[in-house]
Design an enzyme around this catalytic site. Structure first.
Site, mmCIF file in Angstrom:
data_model
loop_
_atom_site.group_PDB
_atom_site.id
_atom_site.type_symbol
_atom_site.label_atom_id
_atom_site.label_comp_id
_atom_site.label_asym_id
_atom_site.label_seq_id
_atom_site.Cartn_x
_atom_site.Cartn_y
_atom_site.Cartn_z
ATOM 1 N N GLU A 10 4.190 6.883 11.163
ATOM 2 C CA GLU A 10 4.591 5.616 10.548
ATOM 3 C C GLU A 10 6.106 5.442 10.551
ATOM 4 O O GLU A 10 6.608 4.346 10.799
ATOM 5 C CB GLU A 10 4.064 5.569 9.108
ATOM 6 C CG GLU A 10 4.585 4.369 8.335
ATOM 7 C CD GLU A 10 4.026 4.268 6.923
ATOM 8 O OE1 GLU A 10 3.198 5.112 6.533
ATOM 9 O OE2 GLU A 10 4.432 3.329 6.211
ATOM 10 N N ASP A 28 8.312 8.591 0.589
ATOM 11 C CA ASP A 28 7.181 8.205 1.431
ATOM 12 C C ASP A 28 7.316 8.677 2.878
ATOM 13 O O ASP A 28 7.631 7.885 3.759
ATOM 14 C CB ASP A 28 7.035 6.671 1.410
ATOM 15 C CG ASP A 28 5.740 6.224 2.080
ATOM 16 O OD1 ASP A 28 4.878 7.071 2.322
ATOM 17 O OD2 ASP A 28 5.601 5.008 2.351
ATOM 18 N N ARG A 51 12.905 4.746 -7.771
ATOM 19 C CA ARG A 51 11.542 5.033 -7.282
ATOM 20 C C ARG A 51 11.270 6.535 -7.205
ATOM 21 O O ARG A 51 10.138 6.990 -7.416
ATOM 22 C CB ARG A 51 11.385 4.397 -5.897
ATOM 23 C CG ARG A 51 10.114 4.788 -5.193
ATOM 24 C CD ARG A 51 9.955 4.032 -3.898
ATOM 25 N NE ARG A 51 8.782 4.513 -3.160
ATOM 26 C CZ ARG A 51 8.387 4.029 -2.003
ATOM 27 N NH1 ARG A 51 9.058 3.042 -1.424
ATOM 28 N NH2 ARG A 51 7.319 4.514 -1.392
ATOM 29 N N HIS A 82 14.868 5.625 4.451
ATOM 30 C CA HIS A 82 14.195 4.327 4.408
ATOM 31 C C HIS A 82 15.096 3.164 4.833
ATOM 32 O O HIS A 82 15.236 2.169 4.121
ATOM 33 C CB HIS A 82 13.627 4.058 3.014
ATOM 34 C CG HIS A 82 12.291 3.361 3.086
ATOM 35 N ND1 HIS A 82 12.106 2.216 3.828
ATOM 36 C CD2 HIS A 82 11.096 3.657 2.529
ATOM 37 C CE1 HIS A 82 10.830 1.833 3.714
ATOM 38 N NE2 HIS A 82 10.185 2.696 2.944
ATOM 39 N N LYS A 114 2.222 13.555 -1.941
ATOM 40 C CA LYS A 114 2.954 13.526 -0.675
ATOM 41 C C LYS A 114 4.084 14.549 -0.697
ATOM 42 O O LYS A 114 4.644 14.823 -1.765
ATOM 43 C CB LYS A 114 3.537 12.133 -0.406
ATOM 44 C CG LYS A 114 2.480 11.079 -0.082
ATOM 45 C CD LYS A 114 3.098 9.745 0.319
ATOM 46 C CE LYS A 114 1.997 8.698 0.537
ATOM 47 N NZ LYS A 114 2.527 7.390 0.989
ATOM 48 N N GLU A 144 1.003 0.364 -5.417
ATOM 49 C CA GLU A 144 1.172 -0.704 -4.430
ATOM 50 C C GLU A 144 0.098 -1.784 -4.556
ATOM 51 O O GLU A 144 -0.476 -2.230 -3.567
ATOM 52 C CB GLU A 144 1.180 -0.123 -3.007
ATOM 53 C CG GLU A 144 2.336 0.830 -2.767
ATOM 54 C CD GLU A 144 2.470 1.277 -1.311
ATOM 55 O OE1 GLU A 144 1.447 1.382 -0.622
ATOM 56 O OE2 GLU A 144 3.621 1.532 -0.890
ATOM 57 N N GLU A 182 -4.727 1.146 9.425
ATOM 58 C CA GLU A 182 -3.417 0.969 8.815
ATOM 59 C C GLU A 182 -2.510 2.119 9.266
ATOM 60 O O GLU A 182 -2.857 3.288 9.134
ATOM 61 C CB GLU A 182 -3.550 0.956 7.282
ATOM 62 C CG GLU A 182 -2.220 0.780 6.573
ATOM 63 C CD GLU A 182 -2.350 0.210 5.162
ATOM 64 O OE1 GLU A 182 -3.370 -0.437 4.862
ATOM 65 O OE2 GLU A 182 -1.430 0.430 4.356
ATOM 66 N N ARG A 202 -4.534 10.496 -5.993
ATOM 67 C CA ARG A 202 -3.209 10.463 -5.367
ATOM 68 C C ARG A 202 -2.103 10.212 -6.387
ATOM 69 O O ARG A 202 -2.278 9.456 -7.343
ATOM 70 C CB ARG A 202 -3.153 9.400 -4.265
ATOM 71 C CG ARG A 202 -4.055 9.746 -3.111
ATOM 72 C CD ARG A 202 -4.035 8.679 -2.050
ATOM 73 N NE ARG A 202 -3.005 8.829 -1.051
ATOM 74 C CZ ARG A 202 -2.166 7.862 -0.691
ATOM 75 N NH1 ARG A 202 -2.141 6.694 -1.313
ATOM 76 N NH2 ARG A 202 -1.295 8.060 0.271
HETATM 77 C C1 GCU Z 1 2.968 3.851 2.712
HETATM 78 C C2 GCU Z 1 2.382 3.039 3.811
HETATM 79 C C3 GCU Z 1 1.198 2.257 3.373
HETATM 80 C C4 GCU Z 1 0.199 3.169 2.669
HETATM 81 C C5 GCU Z 1 0.904 3.909 1.556
HETATM 82 C C6 GCU Z 1 0.012 4.940 0.900
HETATM 83 O O1 GCU Z 1 3.600 3.030 1.787
HETATM 84 O O2 GCU Z 1 3.359 2.176 4.326
HETATM 85 O O3 GCU Z 1 0.604 1.656 4.494
HETATM 86 O O4 GCU Z 1 -0.862 2.433 2.158
HETATM 87 O O5 GCU Z 1 1.987 4.606 2.058
HETATM 88 O O6 GCU Z 1 0.163 6.096 1.230
HETATM 89 O O7 GCU Z 1 -0.800 4.611 0.070
#
Ligand code: GCU
Length: 680
Positions: free
Chosen positions: A390, A362, A333, A518, A357, A289, A165, A322
């Site tokens: 990314e 993000d 957000r 973004h 983070k 997510e 990913e 996390r």
């Molecule tokens: C971002 C990213 C995802 C990832 C997420 C995370 O949103 O696009 O692919 O899973 O970060 O850090 O959990």
């Protein structure tokens, strides 16, 4: 031909004759006393490294036959080192640090690399090689070095089907189908690369975790990898899926307060340790997510993390929990993580570390720091940076991340008054964190050069060096990397350093200057789509972030808006919250600003925005021009590759610029100044 496989562990013969003479004069033989696998790794690295660098075979000896020995080890492994008077130096560098200095043994000159532990000696060995790789004089050498944080961890977002990913460098390195029988030599090189930076942990699977990672079938394979990494001081960690007890078909709940769930995790964790006795612990993305988590059972993050922490504690394991959470139901957000975690400060077990983070959203090209840094005096807190690009052009754009990392680490949070930088906070020097760390999301895959774009290697390198010592400068690190990865020729170093040092800012300028953020097309995160305003979630659209309108642009996060700015302590809340004092590079993060607003340059906001978008493209063109002049100074293979990638980057920068400028123009209704190139 050079294919980048060696990364920065390139031991070609020193090209500078004076240095070569100096090194040959001082390094005649190698003495690494001790037989552990870690010392064997140090011996092997030094022997091949020194022989390569000196262009002759450096013999490995057990005694001190001649003048010019490099003596490596610990007082426990090496009688020679035990016999030296090193004063308090060893004590000062702690369990993972090392010292390198000149000494005399039996009346002969020697260079000693000493540490308290074998892994410290290994780190010292890599450091010593780095000195030679960068043509550093050995005269007056006196180095004492120790890492500033405990956990220096790389995170892979690798799926079990070997797709990575947000990875752009081929398939996952882990050959699940062939493990444990076949152990690819690449695993050892991977460990060397990380150990050379002092990285001491790896999380080998995606945070969007497949529960099967904890199955016996996989644990057997993972144990084989852990065995390879162990001599290099690298501990194995795994991302887990919070719903594992259900996914395994054992229980119909994953409620952390349910004793059956607790027993399940204790038993599974014991199983993990039966395969990997020094297993490091779990990384958890929960209630984020769409991932499962304790909130699904009416519990909070602390309940969830503590249950896992209790299962790991008897074995010395930790939980990296996390903080990347955001709820589409809330209006901003930005606020999400702080709002969820602040009430939980002090509720986490001692062996939990919150992994945050760097920014509140993000991994954007530029973010203000996450206000969680500094807001949690009673919760161990560590950094998560992203190395894989990314949001920076994948494997196609040159975008050295060192300046982004140091910008973040050097930011003053004012958590306990002036001087409370994020770097210090991470060290546990602002609050008394018992466990400290830095994580970096890396992207290596089966590409020959590991990272796709050769310069992504530099960000991996920078992450590792900064995890060791956050006070290093991005520029000094870049120079080391260039010297080690390419050569020590100033005619090459200087322009490449300049390219690297402007590359991140260029990426900000052609994508999202002045605190825009973004503007990516949803999903892939490569190209621009500032016009994007409808999605399953509003917070996945670009319009949500830029708020462009007839009256201006930017997200009002002051008291008249979401008031997220109040999550920062003073004086930052005031500084960011006031349009007159907010740094312009963060302006549109915090303010909705009129198109006619007067900027420091004297331009209006609209003109400034256009100016920065255009200068981003100009910067890329400049990078391109400078790179193209370097033909002949390095191997043709890497020269051509970077040259071609810069062509792509220039094309994309123009697309970004034109898409954004033309789209925002539909709101501002203002002209693009006449002297600018016409949009393509
Ligand atoms: C971002 C990213 C995802 C990832 C997420 C995370 O949103 O696009 O692919 O899973 O970060 O850090 O959990």
């Amino acid at each position: 031909a050079e294919d980048g496989y060696e990364m920065w562990l390139r031991y070609h013969t020193v090209a500078d004759n004076n240095r070569l003479k100096e090194y040959r004069g001082q390094i005649k033989q190698l003495v690494v006393e001790g037989e552990s696998p870690t010392l064997a790794a140090a011996r092997q690295e030094l022997q091949s490294g020194l022989s390569g660098l000196l262009g002759l075979t450096v013999p490995v000896q057990t005694g001190l036959a001649r003048q010019g020995s490099v003596v490596v080890g610990t007082p426990a492994s090496s009688p020679l080192i035990a016999g030296l008077d090193l004063g308090d130096a060893l004590q000062a560098v702690g369990p993972e640090g090392f010292i390198i200095r000149h000494t005399r043994i039996n009346k002969r000159d020697a260079l000693v690399i000493a540490a308290n532990t074998d892994v410290g000696a290994l780190y010292g060995s890599f450091h010593f090689l780095r000195l030679l790789q960068t043509h550093t004089s050995l005269k007056d050498l006196a180095i004492e070095s120790a890492p500033r944080v405990h956990h220096r961890v790389v995170n892979h977002w690798d799926n079990l089907n070997r797709l990575v990913e947000r990875g752009y460098a081929g398939l996952s390195l882990w050959e699940w189908g062939n493990l444990p029988q076949h152990k690819s030599p690449r695993y050892t090189d991977y460990a060397r690369i990380n150990a050379s930076l002092g990285i001491n942990g790896t999380v080998i699977n995606n945070v969007n975790a497949d529960p099967r990672i904890l199955s016996d079938q996989f644990l057997e394979k993972i144990a084989a990898l852990a065995d390879i990494f162990r001599p290099y001081g690298i501990r194995m960690y795994l991302s887990i899926n919070y719903d594992s007890p259900r996914a395994f078909g054992d229980l119909d709940t994953a409620d952390p307060l349910d004793p059956r769930v607790q027993a399940w995790w204790k038993a599974r964790t014991e199983k993990v340790y039966s395969y990997i006795p020094d297993f490091g612990g779990y990384l958890v993305k929960a209630d984020s997510e769409g991932q499962p988590g304790p909130q699904g059972y009416g519990r909070d993050h602390a309940d969830g993390a503590n249950m896992l922490a209790d299962a790991l504690a008897p074995f010395g394991g930790v939980v990296f929990w996390r903080a990347f959470v955001y709820d589409p139901a809330i209006a901003d957000r930005f606020r999400g993580a702080w709002d969820e975690f602040l009430p939980l400060d002090g509720k986490f077990r001692e062996n939990v570390i919150l992994q945050v983070k760097n920014g509140p959203i993000d991994f954007q090209p530029r973010e203000p720091f996450s206000p969680l840094f500094g807001a949690l005096p009673k919760t161990n807190t560590m950094m998560e940076f992203q190395i894989t690009q990314e949001y920076f052009g994948f494997d196609k754009h040159l975008a050295y991340q060192g300046p982004l990392f140091t910008e973040s680490l050097n930011t003053d949070t004012f958590a306990k008054g002036e001087g409370s930088t994020i770097g210090k906070l991470l060290e546990g020097k602002v609050f008394e964190y018992t466990r400290t760390g830095m994580a970096g999301v890396i992207n290596p895959g089966t590409d020959r050069n590991w990272t796709g774009h050769p310069f992504v290697q530099s960000s991996w390198y920078a992450f590792g060096r900064l995890a060791w010592d956050h006070s290093l400068s991005a520029e000094a690190i870049a120079e080391e990397w260039i010297r080690m990865t390419f050569n020590n020729n100033p005619a090459f170093i200087d322009p490449v350093l300049a390219i690297m040092m402007q590359s991140r800012e260029a990426g900000v300028n052609y994508r999202s200057p002045l605190g825009l953020t973004h503007l990516f097309a949803q999903g892939h995160h490569y190209g621009p789509a500032p016009w994007y305003e409808k999605a399953e979630r509003a917070d996945w659209t670009a319009a949500y972030y830029h708020r462009a309108a007839k009256d201006g642009i930017g997200f009002d996060r002051t008291a008249s808006g979401s008031n997220a700015v109040a999550q920062y302590p003073e004086p930052l809340a005031k500084l960011y919250g006031n349009l007159d004092t907010v740094p312009e590079e963060l302006m549109l993060w915090f303010h909705h600003v009129s198109w006619d607003h007067r900027m420091q340059s004297g331009r209006t906001l609209w003109d400034e925005l256009v100016h920065l978008y255009y200068s981003g493209v100009d910067q890329v063109r400049h990078m391109q021009k400078e790179w193209d002049k370097l033909e002949g100074l390095i191997d043709q293979t890497r020269f051509e590759q970077v040259k071609a990638l810069l062509v792509i980057q220039e094309r994309d920068a123009v697309i970004w610029r034109d898409s954004c400028v033309l789209y925002f123009q539909t709101w501002s209704g203002k002209a693009i100044p006449a002297n600018y190139e016409k949009p393509a």
